[in-house]
Write a protein that holds these residues in place. Structure first.
Motif, PDB file in Angstrom:
ATOM      1  N   SER A   7       0.843  -1.177   0.000  1.00  0.00           N
ATOM      2  CA  SER A   7       0.000   0.000   0.000  1.00  0.00           C
ATOM      3  C   SER A   7       0.887   1.239   0.000  1.00  0.00           C
ATOM      4  O   SER A   7       2.071   1.166   0.298  1.00  0.00           O
ATOM      5  CB  SER A   7      -0.949   0.016   1.201  1.00  0.00           C
ATOM      6  N   GLY A   8       0.297   2.386  -0.328  1.00  0.00           N
ATOM      7  CA  GLY A   8       1.003   3.652  -0.249  1.00  0.00           C
ATOM      8  C   GLY A   8       1.382   4.274  -1.577  1.00  0.00           C
ATOM      9  O   GLY A   8       1.886   5.399  -1.603  1.00  0.00           O
ATOM     10  N   GLY A   9       1.159   3.569  -2.678  1.00  0.00           N
ATOM     11  CA  GLY A   9       1.474   4.137  -3.974  1.00  0.00           C
ATOM     12  C   GLY A   9       0.518   5.250  -4.350  1.00  0.00           C
ATOM     13  O   GLY A   9      -0.503   5.466  -3.710  1.00  0.00           O
ATOM     14  N   GLY A  10       0.864   5.969  -5.410  1.00  0.00           N
ATOM     15  CA  GLY A  10       0.027   7.053  -5.867  1.00  0.00           C
ATOM     16  C   GLY A  10       0.766   7.984  -6.794  1.00  0.00           C
ATOM     17  O   GLY A  10       1.838   7.667  -7.300  1.00  0.00           O
ATOM     18  N   LEU A  11       0.182   9.149  -7.011  1.00  0.00           N
ATOM     19  CA  LEU A  11       0.742  10.186  -7.875  1.00  0.00           C
ATOM     20  C   LEU A  11       1.397  11.260  -7.027  1.00  0.00           C
ATOM     21  O   LEU A  11       0.797  11.762  -6.067  1.00  0.00           O
ATOM     22  CB  LEU A  11      -0.355  10.800  -8.743  1.00  0.00           C
ATOM     23  N   SER A  17       7.570  13.102  -1.940  1.00  0.00           N
ATOM     24  CA  SER A  17       7.858  11.901  -1.163  1.00  0.00           C
ATOM     25  C   SER A  17       6.646  10.992  -1.075  1.00  0.00           C
ATOM     26  O   SER A  17       5.504  11.441  -1.111  1.00  0.00           O
ATOM     27  CB  SER A  17       8.297  12.273   0.263  1.00  0.00           C
ATOM     28  N   LEU A  18       6.913   9.702  -0.941  1.00  0.00           N
ATOM     29  CA  LEU A  18       5.905   8.688  -0.676  1.00  0.00           C
ATOM     30  C   LEU A  18       6.513   7.632   0.232  1.00  0.00           C
ATOM     31  O   LEU A  18       7.725   7.408   0.194  1.00  0.00           O
ATOM     32  CB  LEU A  18       5.420   8.014  -1.958  1.00  0.00           C
ATOM     33  N   THR A  19       5.677   6.975   1.007  1.00  0.00           N
ATOM     34  CA  THR A  19       6.112   5.846   1.816  1.00  0.00           C
ATOM     35  C   THR A  19       5.255   4.637   1.479  1.00  0.00           C
ATOM     36  O   THR A  19       4.030   4.680   1.590  1.00  0.00           O
ATOM     37  CB  THR A  19       6.013   6.149   3.318  1.00  0.00           C
ATOM     38  N   LEU A  20       5.900   3.554   1.063  1.00  0.00           N
ATOM     39  CA  LEU A  20       5.223   2.314   0.753  1.00  0.00           C
ATOM     40  C   LEU A  20       5.289   1.374   1.951  1.00  0.00           C
ATOM     41  O   LEU A  20       6.278   1.354   2.684  1.00  0.00           O
ATOM     42  CB  LEU A  20       5.862   1.623  -0.455  1.00  0.00           C
ATOM     43  N   SER A  21       4.238   0.592   2.127  1.00  0.00           N
ATOM     44  CA  SER A  21       4.185  -0.394   3.199  1.00  0.00           C
ATOM     45  C   SER A  21       3.871  -1.764   2.621  1.00  0.00           C
ATOM     46  O   SER A  21       3.147  -1.879   1.635  1.00  0.00           O
ATOM     47  CB  SER A  21       3.116  -0.034   4.233  1.00  0.00           C
ATOM     48  N   GLN A  80      10.607   4.285   2.361  1.00  0.00           N
ATOM     49  CA  GLN A  80      10.436   5.729   2.355  1.00  0.00           C
ATOM     50  C   GLN A  80      11.171   6.296   1.152  1.00  0.00           C
ATOM     51  O   GLN A  80      12.377   6.097   1.013  1.00  0.00           O
ATOM     52  CB  GLN A  80      10.965   6.346   3.645  1.00  0.00           C
ATOM     53  N   MET A  81      10.449   6.987   0.293  1.00  0.00           N
ATOM     54  CA  MET A  81      11.001   7.497  -0.948  1.00  0.00           C
ATOM     55  C   MET A  81      10.953   9.022  -0.930  1.00  0.00           C
ATOM     56  O   MET A  81       9.876   9.613  -0.858  1.00  0.00           O
ATOM     57  CB  MET A  81      10.225   6.953  -2.151  1.00  0.00           C
ATOM     58  N   ASN A  82      12.110   9.646  -1.001  1.00  0.00           N
ATOM     59  CA  ASN A  82      12.237  11.098  -1.033  1.00  0.00           C
ATOM     60  C   ASN A  82      12.863  11.543  -2.344  1.00  0.00           C
ATOM     61  O   ASN A  82      13.486  10.758  -3.050  1.00  0.00           O
ATOM     62  CB  ASN A  82      13.090  11.590   0.141  1.00  0.00           C
ATOM     63  N   SER A  83      12.722  12.820  -2.645  1.00  0.00           N
ATOM     64  CA  SER A  83      13.311  13.404  -3.853  1.00  0.00           C
ATOM     65  C   SER A  83      12.980  12.586  -5.087  1.00  0.00           C
ATOM     66  O   SER A  83      13.851  12.262  -5.902  1.00  0.00           O
ATOM     67  CB  SER A  83      14.832  13.536  -3.684  1.00  0.00           C
ATOM     68  N   LEU A  84      11.729  12.255  -5.235  1.00  0.00           N
ATOM     69  CA  LEU A  84      11.306  11.385  -6.328  1.00  0.00           C
ATOM     70  C   LEU A  84      11.497  12.050  -7.687  1.00  0.00           C
ATOM     71  O   LEU A  84      11.321  13.264  -7.838  1.00  0.00           O
ATOM     72  CB  LEU A  84       9.854  10.974  -6.140  1.00  0.00           C
ATOM     73  N   LYS A  85      11.858  11.222  -8.663  1.00  0.00           N
ATOM     74  CA  LYS A  85      12.101  11.657 -10.030  1.00  0.00           C
ATOM     75  C   LYS A  85      11.118  10.965 -10.964  1.00  0.00           C
ATOM     76  O   LYS A  85      10.621   9.883 -10.653  1.00  0.00           O
ATOM     77  CB  LYS A  85      13.536  11.307 -10.452  1.00  0.00           C
ATOM     78  N   PRO A  86      10.845  11.560 -12.126  1.00  0.00           N
ATOM     79  CA  PRO A  86       9.951  10.898 -13.080  1.00  0.00           C
ATOM     80  C   PRO A  86      10.395   9.485 -13.430  1.00  0.00           C
ATOM     81  O   PRO A  86       9.541   8.613 -13.647  1.00  0.00           O
ATOM     82  CB  PRO A  86       9.997  11.823 -14.304  1.00  0.00           C
ATOM     83  N   GLY A 107       1.668  -5.646  -6.041  1.00  0.00           N
ATOM     84  CA  GLY A 107       2.280  -4.462  -6.611  1.00  0.00           C
ATOM     85  C   GLY A 107       1.463  -3.212  -6.356  1.00  0.00           C
ATOM     86  O   GLY A 107       0.230  -3.265  -6.249  1.00  0.00           O
ATOM     87  N   THR A 108       2.140  -2.080  -6.256  1.00  0.00           N
ATOM     88  CA  THR A 108       1.483  -0.794  -6.090  1.00  0.00           C
ATOM     89  C   THR A 108       2.122   0.218  -7.042  1.00  0.00           C
ATOM     90  O   THR A 108       3.342   0.287  -7.169  1.00  0.00           O
ATOM     91  CB  THR A 108       1.550  -0.310  -4.621  1.00  0.00           C
ATOM     92  N   GLN A 109       1.292   0.978  -7.736  1.00  0.00           N
ATOM     93  CA  GLN A 109       1.762   1.908  -8.759  1.00  0.00           C
ATOM     94  C   GLN A 109       2.264   3.199  -8.129  1.00  0.00           C
ATOM     95  O   GLN A 109       1.582   3.818  -7.311  1.00  0.00           O
ATOM     96  CB  GLN A 109       0.640   2.224  -9.747  1.00  0.00           C
ATOM     97  N   VAL A 110       3.462   3.610  -8.536  1.00  0.00           N
ATOM     98  CA  VAL A 110       4.024   4.905  -8.168  1.00  0.00           C
ATOM     99  C   VAL A 110       4.229   5.705  -9.443  1.00  0.00           C
ATOM    100  O   VAL A 110       4.925   5.258 -10.352  1.00  0.00           O
ATOM    101  CB  VAL A 110       5.353   4.761  -7.409  1.00  0.00           C
ATOM    102  N   THR A 111       3.624   6.877  -9.512  1.00  0.00           N
ATOM    103  CA  THR A 111       3.755   7.747 -10.674  1.00  0.00           C
ATOM    104  C   THR A 111       4.280   9.103 -10.232  1.00  0.00           C
ATOM    105  O   THR A 111       3.687   9.753  -9.368  1.00  0.00           O
ATOM    106  CB  THR A 111       2.412   7.921 -11.392  1.00  0.00           C
TER     107      THR A 111
END
Length: 114
Positions: A7-11, A17-21, A80-86, A107-111
């Motif tokens: 869980s935790g994916g998204g746009l 930043s995003l945090t996946l669990s 924990q994802m910081n400074s995300l890039k395309p 799987g969870t989508q990160v965009t």
């Protein structure tokens, strides 16, 4: 059988930043290596990060930006994802390895896009 639920994916915008669990069922969580993989369209699935009790490993393309951690009491692993890039855009998968057996989450989508 072991079940993994991400869980935790998204746009998110570039630089955000995003945090996946990943929550694991079963009784073998404490004795396994867990990791996060990702796969973008047209590309191979690649290891992002993995963790044991005392060691973490990161792919070069996320070092300094992503942090993997685990909560043994909750049987959950985090990314924990910081400074995300395309170019981080992908489906992210949780993995649990036990002896010769691998378990995968859905799987969870990160965009990452502006």
């Amino acid at each position: 059988q072991v079940q993994l639920v991400e869980s935790g994916g998204g746009l998110v915008q570039p630089g955000g930043s995003l945090t996946l669990s990943c929550a694991a069922s079963g009784s073998i969580f404490r004795s396994t290596v867990m990791g996060w993989y990702r796969q973008a369209p047209g590309k191979e699935r690649e290891l992002v990060a993995s963790i044991t009790w005392g060691r973490t490993n990161y792919a070069d393309f996320v070092k300094g930006r992503f942090t993997i951690s685990r909560d043994n009491a909750k049987k959950t692993v985090y990314l924990q994802m910081n400074s995300l890039k395309p170019e981080d855009t992908a489906v992210y998968y949780c993995n649990l390895h036990f002896v010769t057996i691998d378990y995968w989450g859905q799987g969870t989508q990160v965009t990452v896009s502006s």
